[in-house]
Motif scaffolding. Structure first.
Motif, PDB file in Angstrom:
ATOM      1  N   TYR A 104      40.266  51.680  83.691  1.00  0.00           N
ATOM      2  CA  TYR A 104      39.829  52.685  82.723  1.00  0.00           C
ATOM      3  C   TYR A 104      38.361  53.038  82.904  1.00  0.00           C
ATOM      4  O   TYR A 104      37.967  54.192  82.884  1.00  0.00           O
ATOM      5  CB  TYR A 104      40.036  52.118  81.321  1.00  0.00           C
ATOM      6  N   LEU A 105      37.552  52.012  83.103  1.00  0.00           N
ATOM      7  CA  LEU A 105      36.122  52.246  83.293  1.00  0.00           C
ATOM      8  C   LEU A 105      35.868  53.016  84.586  1.00  0.00           C
ATOM      9  O   LEU A 105      35.040  53.921  84.630  1.00  0.00           O
ATOM     10  CB  LEU A 105      35.361  50.913  83.322  1.00  0.00           C
ATOM     11  N   VAL A 106      36.607  52.653  85.652  1.00  0.00           N
ATOM     12  CA  VAL A 106      36.436  53.394  86.909  1.00  0.00           C
ATOM     13  C   VAL A 106      36.817  54.851  86.681  1.00  0.00           C
ATOM     14  O   VAL A 106      36.084  55.763  87.045  1.00  0.00           O
ATOM     15  CB  VAL A 106      37.300  52.806  88.050  1.00  0.00           C
ATOM     16  N   LEU A 107      37.948  55.060  86.027  1.00  0.00           N
ATOM     17  CA  LEU A 107      38.405  56.434  85.842  1.00  0.00           C
ATOM     18  C   LEU A 107      37.408  57.266  85.042  1.00  0.00           C
ATOM     19  O   LEU A 107      37.274  58.465  85.257  1.00  0.00           O
ATOM     20  CB  LEU A 107      39.786  56.457  85.177  1.00  0.00           C
ATOM     21  N   SER A 108      36.670  56.608  84.122  1.00  0.00           N
ATOM     22  CA  SER A 108      35.738  57.375  83.294  1.00  0.00           C
ATOM     23  C   SER A 108      34.644  58.047  84.136  1.00  0.00           C
ATOM     24  O   SER A 108      34.163  59.112  83.782  1.00  0.00           O
ATOM     25  CB  SER A 108      35.119  56.491  82.213  1.00  0.00           C
ATOM     26  N   PHE A 109      34.250  57.426  85.250  1.00  0.00           N
ATOM     27  CA  PHE A 109      33.289  58.152  86.091  1.00  0.00           C
ATOM     28  C   PHE A 109      33.973  58.890  87.237  1.00  0.00           C
ATOM     29  O   PHE A 109      33.445  59.860  87.775  1.00  0.00           O
ATOM     30  CB  PHE A 109      32.134  57.267  86.586  1.00  0.00           C
ATOM     31  N   PHE A 154      33.923  70.900  84.240  1.00  0.00           N
ATOM     32  CA  PHE A 154      34.712  70.556  85.434  1.00  0.00           C
ATOM     33  C   PHE A 154      35.503  69.257  85.259  1.00  0.00           C
ATOM     34  O   PHE A 154      36.669  69.186  85.638  1.00  0.00           O
ATOM     35  CB  PHE A 154      33.817  70.497  86.672  1.00  0.00           C
ATOM     36  N   SER A 155      34.871  68.258  84.653  1.00  0.00           N
ATOM     37  CA  SER A 155      35.617  66.991  84.527  1.00  0.00           C
ATOM     38  C   SER A 155      36.729  67.135  83.494  1.00  0.00           C
ATOM     39  O   SER A 155      37.797  66.529  83.631  1.00  0.00           O
ATOM     40  CB  SER A 155      34.693  65.824  84.197  1.00  0.00           C
ATOM     41  N   THR A 156      36.497  67.942  82.465  1.00  0.00           N
ATOM     42  CA  THR A 156      37.561  68.155  81.468  1.00  0.00           C
ATOM     43  C   THR A 156      38.751  68.860  82.108  1.00  0.00           C
ATOM     44  O   THR A 156      39.910  68.553  81.805  1.00  0.00           O
ATOM     45  CB  THR A 156      37.034  68.973  80.273  1.00  0.00           C
ATOM     46  N   THR A 157      38.459  69.788  83.008  1.00  0.00           N
ATOM     47  CA  THR A 157      39.550  70.476  83.702  1.00  0.00           C
ATOM     48  C   THR A 157      40.407  69.482  84.475  1.00  0.00           C
ATOM     49  O   THR A 157      41.643  69.506  84.416  1.00  0.00           O
ATOM     50  CB  THR A 157      38.980  71.526  84.680  1.00  0.00           C
ATOM     51  N   ILE A 158      39.738  68.585  85.207  1.00  0.00           N
ATOM     52  CA  ILE A 158      40.472  67.568  85.967  1.00  0.00           C
ATOM     53  C   ILE A 158      41.302  66.693  85.029  1.00  0.00           C
ATOM     54  O   ILE A 158      42.482  66.442  85.252  1.00  0.00           O
ATOM     55  CB  ILE A 158      39.489  66.651  86.751  1.00  0.00           C
ATOM     56  N   LEU A 159      40.665  66.282  83.941  1.00  0.00           N
ATOM     57  CA  LEU A 159      41.322  65.383  82.994  1.00  0.00           C
ATOM     58  C   LEU A 159      42.534  66.060  82.347  1.00  0.00           C
ATOM     59  O   LEU A 159      43.606  65.460  82.218  1.00  0.00           O
ATOM     60  CB  LEU A 159      40.309  64.953  81.933  1.00  0.00           C
ATOM     61  N   GLY A 353      44.054  60.402  77.370  1.00  0.00           N
ATOM     62  CA  GLY A 353      43.105  61.390  77.895  1.00  0.00           C
ATOM     63  C   GLY A 353      41.901  61.577  76.983  1.00  0.00           C
ATOM     64  O   GLY A 353      40.775  61.730  77.456  1.00  0.00           O
ATOM     65  N   THR A 354      42.142  61.530  75.672  1.00  0.00           N
ATOM     66  CA  THR A 354      41.033  61.721  74.734  1.00  0.00           C
ATOM     67  C   THR A 354      40.044  60.566  74.818  1.00  0.00           C
ATOM     68  O   THR A 354      38.825  60.771  74.854  1.00  0.00           O
ATOM     69  CB  THR A 354      41.571  61.847  73.288  1.00  0.00           C
ATOM     70  N   VAL A 355      40.567  59.345  74.884  1.00  0.00           N
ATOM     71  CA  VAL A 355      39.682  58.187  74.995  1.00  0.00           C
ATOM     72  C   VAL A 355      38.861  58.281  76.287  1.00  0.00           C
ATOM     73  O   VAL A 355      37.644  58.075  76.301  1.00  0.00           O
ATOM     74  CB  VAL A 355      40.490  56.868  74.987  1.00  0.00           C
ATOM     75  N   LEU A 356      39.552  58.651  77.370  1.00  0.00           N
ATOM     76  CA  LEU A 356      38.855  58.774  78.647  1.00  0.00           C
ATOM     77  C   LEU A 356      37.791  59.852  78.611  1.00  0.00           C
ATOM     78  O   LEU A 356      36.714  59.714  79.181  1.00  0.00           O
ATOM     79  CB  LEU A 356      39.855  59.114  79.747  1.00  0.00           C
ATOM     80  N   TRP A 357      38.114  60.929  77.934  1.00  0.00           N
ATOM     81  CA  TRP A 357      37.166  62.044  77.851  1.00  0.00           C
ATOM     82  C   TRP A 357      35.879  61.566  77.186  1.00  0.00           C
ATOM     83  O   TRP A 357      34.778  61.829  77.671  1.00  0.00           O
ATOM     84  CB  TRP A 357      37.792  63.192  77.056  1.00  0.00           C
ATOM     85  N   LEU A 358      36.035  60.812  76.094  1.00  0.00           N
ATOM     86  CA  LEU A 358      34.854  60.289  75.405  1.00  0.00           C
ATOM     87  C   LEU A 358      34.063  59.361  76.331  1.00  0.00           C
ATOM     88  O   LEU A 358      32.837  59.446  76.412  1.00  0.00           O
ATOM     89  CB  LEU A 358      35.270  59.536  74.136  1.00  0.00           C
ATOM     90  N   LEU A 361      31.880  61.026  78.930  1.00  0.00           N
ATOM     91  CA  LEU A 361      30.601  61.580  78.473  1.00  0.00           C
ATOM     92  C   LEU A 361      29.446  60.629  78.796  1.00  0.00           C
ATOM     93  O   LEU A 361      28.321  61.069  79.039  1.00  0.00           O
ATOM     94  CB  LEU A 361      30.643  61.853  76.968  1.00  0.00           C
ATOM     95  N   LEU A 362      29.728  59.330  78.811  1.00  0.00           N
ATOM     96  CA  LEU A 362      28.674  58.368  79.144  1.00  0.00           C
ATOM     97  C   LEU A 362      28.111  58.657  80.528  1.00  0.00           C
ATOM     98  O   LEU A 362      26.904  58.629  80.760  1.00  0.00           O
ATOM     99  CB  LEU A 362      29.223  56.934  79.111  1.00  0.00           C
ATOM    100  N   THR A 363      29.021  58.929  81.472  1.00  0.00           N
ATOM    101  CA  THR A 363      28.580  59.225  82.835  1.00  0.00           C
ATOM    102  C   THR A 363      27.887  60.580  82.902  1.00  0.00           C
ATOM    103  O   THR A 363      26.839  60.729  83.536  1.00  0.00           O
ATOM    104  CB  THR A 363      29.795  59.193  83.788  1.00  0.00           C
ATOM    105  N   ILE A 364      28.472  61.541  82.218  1.00  0.00           N
ATOM    106  CA  ILE A 364      27.894  62.882  82.254  1.00  0.00           C
ATOM    107  C   ILE A 364      26.458  62.869  81.743  1.00  0.00           C
ATOM    108  O   ILE A 364      25.555  63.425  82.372  1.00  0.00           O
ATOM    109  CB  ILE A 364      28.774  63.841  81.422  1.00  0.00           C
TER     110      ILE A 364
END
Ligand code: TRP
Length: 459
Positions: A104-109, A154-159, A353-358, A361-364
């Motif tokens: 999950y953490l990897v996927l977030s970035f 862009f990342s939201t589009t992918i997600l 997807g919502t949790v990942l999206w949040l 944001l840390l990476t963004i």
């Protein structure tokens, strides 16, 4: 809580192999492998990397498939079930959780970097590399990563794409998508390697990659090679266990794992053969770091014949590769939500997807340089790092090797031999080689490298 056994299966051996290869082949192969190889001296790094894949990666991968196939549950529940069968502590379920958390953490970035690739398809297609002077190209990259809104777009589009495809299910969504994307990806890579070899310096690239100069290899290089062998095969992130749970009976664990690892390695080497002829042919530095493909290749694309097409094709391919991996990443959490809360698949995909999206944001905001993302890690013996750098380091260099170690110990020492022999379903020579690697080679190697790493942090 023991959930119902998962009934879902891959529609065929081919469907499984494609999905597993699609998960393995990703940003790790095309974005990360070339730049870490470039930073760590080329040929000698490749030798260590290949040894890690062969003696650690492949055995651990087989263990994960075997665990999933035996348990037929999402990762944590599979570990618990097998521990129960062997009379061991139910706390081994923690190994499954640990993996899912790491994934999950990897996927977030991961989705953020996949977003860069998507942005570059747009930049390239709309001719924004200009005349390809260094200033224009660097500014393009700097502007992109400094703009949270753009990055989020862009990342939201992918997600969103990931959520929708995963929501459609394993057979209709995931399998179908990789069936379309993987062959195109391989074909594009082959064409581009031929093209790059023709316009660039093939000989230079070849020598860099396949002539090993061990004086260039550092301890850091060895640690990186080990961590990357886990990252690139998608190990220790819950997903291979999950895919194993969907494996139809009668499919060979040994053969499929070896094929997948070979395909993944070939793609990484091929990516090197696309990038390094260009790097050397145009006098760029192989050790440019994470920006290697985003900051240097556009310069070349805008100068070389057919570069407009070449550039757009290259970044499209990168998006494909990242997308099939993102799909796999999300599968474990979605399957768990489905089983645990009786969510429908599409609902589960949106929640995940919502949790990942949040989290993304840390990476963004780390890239945008927001103050609150800057951490002081001096109490750990580290220096200043932002949240993204911390997550990247923590997952690739700490959590994945540690998770791999736990999986090796579990598969080799906890799971009963009778159970693993049944699931491996192979002759005793191969079974014994596997068990030996898993019992001794992998744990010792990971521990040694890991201790060195602790030494590095303290330096
Ligand atoms: N193997 C992927 C790559 O090389 C990255 C990855 C790590 C991954 N863990 C995963 C992908 C879990 C899917 C699921 O890019």
């Amino acid at each position: 809580m023991v959930q119902d056994t998962i009934q879902r299966r891959w529609s065929s051996r081919y469907g499984y192999m494609l999905a597993a290869t699609g998960s393995a082949v990703g940003l790790g192969n095309i974005w990360k492998f070339p730049y870490i190889m470039g930073e760590n001296g080329g040929g000698a790094f490749i030798v260590v990397y290949l040894l890690c894949i062969l003696f650690i990666g492949i055995p651990v991968m087989m263990a994960e498939v075997v665990i999933g196939k035996r348990g037929r549950q999402p990762p944590a529940a599979s570990f618990r079930l097998i521990a129960h069968e062997a009379g061991a502590s139910p706390r081994w379920a923690g190994t499954g959780w640990f993996g899912v958390l790491a994934g999950y953490l990897v996927l977030s970035f991961y989705v953020v970097i996949a977003g860069w690739a998507l942005a570059y398809v747009w930049f390239s297609g709309s001719g924004q590399f200009g005349q390809g002077d260094t200033a224009t190209v660097s500014a393009l990259f700097a502007d992109l990563i400094a703009d949270p809104l753009k990055l989020a777009f862009f990342s939201t589009t992918i997600l969103l794409g990931t959520v929708v495809v995963i929501g459609r299910g394993v057979n209709a969504g995931l399998e179908r998508a990789v069936e379309l994307m993987m062959p195109v990806l391989i074909l594009m890579l082959l064409v581009m390697a031929a093209y790059a070899g023709w316009v660039g310096d093939f000989q230079g690239a070849f020598d860099f990659m396949f002539v090993a100069d061990f004086s260039k290899l550092t301890l850091h290089g060895v640690v990186t090679a080990l961590g990357h062998s886990f990252f690139t095969l998608s190990l220790a992130s819950g997903i291979v266990v999950m895919f194993g749970a969907y494996l139809p009976t009668g499919v060979s664990v040994v053969k499929t794992s070896i094929y997948i690892a070979i395909a993944d390695t070939l793609v990484a080497l091929l990516a090197g053969l696309v990038i390094f002829p260009v790097v050397f042919g145009y006098g760029l530095a192989p050790s440019a770091g994470p920006g290697l493909i985003f900051q240097t290749l556009p310069i070349v694309f805008s100068q070389m014949p057919g570069g407009y097409f070449f550039g757009t094709a290259f970044f499209t391919m990168l998006v494909f590769a990242a997308f099939t991996s993102s799909l796999a990443f999300m599968e474990a959490s979605v399957a768990w939500l489905e089983g645990r809360f009786a969510f429908r698949r599409m609902q589960a995909a949106f929640v995940s997807g919502t949790v990942l999206w949040l989290l993304s944001l840390l990476t963004i905001f780390s890239f945008a340089g927001a103050e609150w993302t800057k951490l002081d890690l001096s109490w750990l013996g580290g220096g200043q790092a932002n949240i993204f750098e911390t997550i990247d380091f923590l997952t690739a260099n700490v959590m994945l090797p540690l998770g791999g170690l736990l999986i090796a110990l579990f598969g080799a020492w906890i799971m009963t031999k009778q159970a693993s022999r049944e699931e491996m379903a192979t002759n005793s020579i191969i079974y014994n080689i596997w068990l030996f690697s898993l019992r001794y080679v992998a744990p010792v190697a990971i521990t040694v490298v890991f201790l060195q790493l602790v030494g590095i942090i303290q330096l």
